[in-house]
Design an enzyme around this catalytic site. Sequence first.
Site, PDB file in Angstrom:
ATOM      1  N   SER A   1     -14.808   1.591  12.628  1.00  0.00           N
ATOM      2  CA  SER A   1     -15.923   0.692  12.288  1.00  0.00           C
ATOM      3  C   SER A   1     -15.850  -0.581  13.133  1.00  0.00           C
ATOM      4  CB  SER A   1     -15.924   0.378  10.792  1.00  0.00           C
ATOM      5  OG  SER A   1     -14.646  -0.004  10.362  1.00  0.00           O
TER       6      SER A   1
ATOM      7  N   TYR B   1       0.838  -1.202   0.000  1.00  0.00           N
ATOM      8  CA  TYR B   1       0.000   0.000   0.000  1.00  0.00           C
ATOM      9  C   TYR B   1       0.877   1.258   0.000  1.00  0.00           C
ATOM     10  CZ  TYR B   1      -3.869   3.077   1.425  1.00  0.00           C
ATOM     11  OH  TYR B   1      -4.820   4.072   1.489  1.00  0.00           O
TER      12      TYR B   1
ATOM     13  N   PRO C   1       2.001   2.084  12.438  1.00  0.00           N
ATOM     14  CA  PRO C   1       2.597   3.364  12.845  1.00  0.00           C
ATOM     15  C   PRO C   1       2.247   3.731  14.302  1.00  0.00           C
ATOM     16  CG  PRO C   1       1.623   3.547  10.665  1.00  0.00           C
ATOM     17  CD  PRO C   1       1.189   2.218  11.219  1.00  0.00           C
TER      18      PRO C   1
END
Length: 316
Positions: free
Chosen positions: A191, A147, A276
């Site tokens: 979510s 990504y 992170p």
Amino acid sequence: MAKILVTGGTGFLGSNLCEKLVYQDSEVICLDNNYTGNIKNIENLISNKNFKFIEHDVCVPLEIDEHIDYIYNLACPASPPAYQGKHAIRTTKTSVLGALNLLEMAKKHNAVILQASTSEIYGDPLIHPQPESYWGNVNPIGLRSCYDEGKRCAESLFFDYHRYENVKIKVVRIFNTYGPKMDTDDGRVISNFICQALKGEDITIYGDGSQTRSFCYVDDLINIMMQIMNSDENLVGPFNIGNPSEFTIKELAYMIKEKINPDISIIYKPLPSDDPKQRKPDISKVKNTFGWEPKVQLDEGLDKTISYFKEVLNFK
Ligand code: UDP
């Protein structure tokens, strides 16, 4: 009437964007392969005469006969569980081949093209908060690199097409965003926590919960993204867009628990690799250039998002 292509249009951000664009009287072509997007997100638009859906994978070049004025390139899985593991190669291809194919299309149509880049290009940042001038700290062979490096390569392609092919570009780096139309199985933290709490399940914190994120409500994000798209040609970015109010994941878990069900438990699971430790956008550039600041703070945004998930999960 402007004709706008939105790739990733059935996803969380894409579908919220399509809705805004259609209601402000643009003609919208929504493109998605529905891999992580969901056709349900655009159900309310399908019958609108200014809206058209095309099922297509951006990795494959495409021809559109009608003239396109603007392209928002939002096509890419964005949730860590969706882009890692067996989907990793598909993720890199979507970012890199998708950017190439759409930049070629922008060149042909003389369209303005906006790239949805990401705070992930900063990796596990050593500078806090992160300004656009920071080059990042990315593990190039880690689980998230498909990504991170895919999005970094896409930025590189955007700037080279701008420099050498005169393509009109805009690059925005999107920080954690949440709100209605997120998938219940999306896997991202807000979510997950809300759906867990609504179902009476334990809230799962990865690691010790001391890592931080800064969460932006979707309406704020879409507003600035559209403002940037419609701005002066010289304003190419990159622009950090997000909400700089920073929270630990533990704080977030307790906020959601208190709002939904104070009786449920919080449990701790292993931290995914390369997660992170801290993230907060420095938004001075976008603030000084556009006079923009997010309006919806986490407390209010969570209430709106909880109402949405209650409806989707059929809770009263
Ligand atoms: N996270 C968590 N529990 C979950 C999902 C995520 O504690 O059920 C953590 C995750 O490890 C990360 C943060 O929440 O530190 C934000 O994760 P998310 O997947 O939403 O986005 P990221 O910012 O990592 O791309």
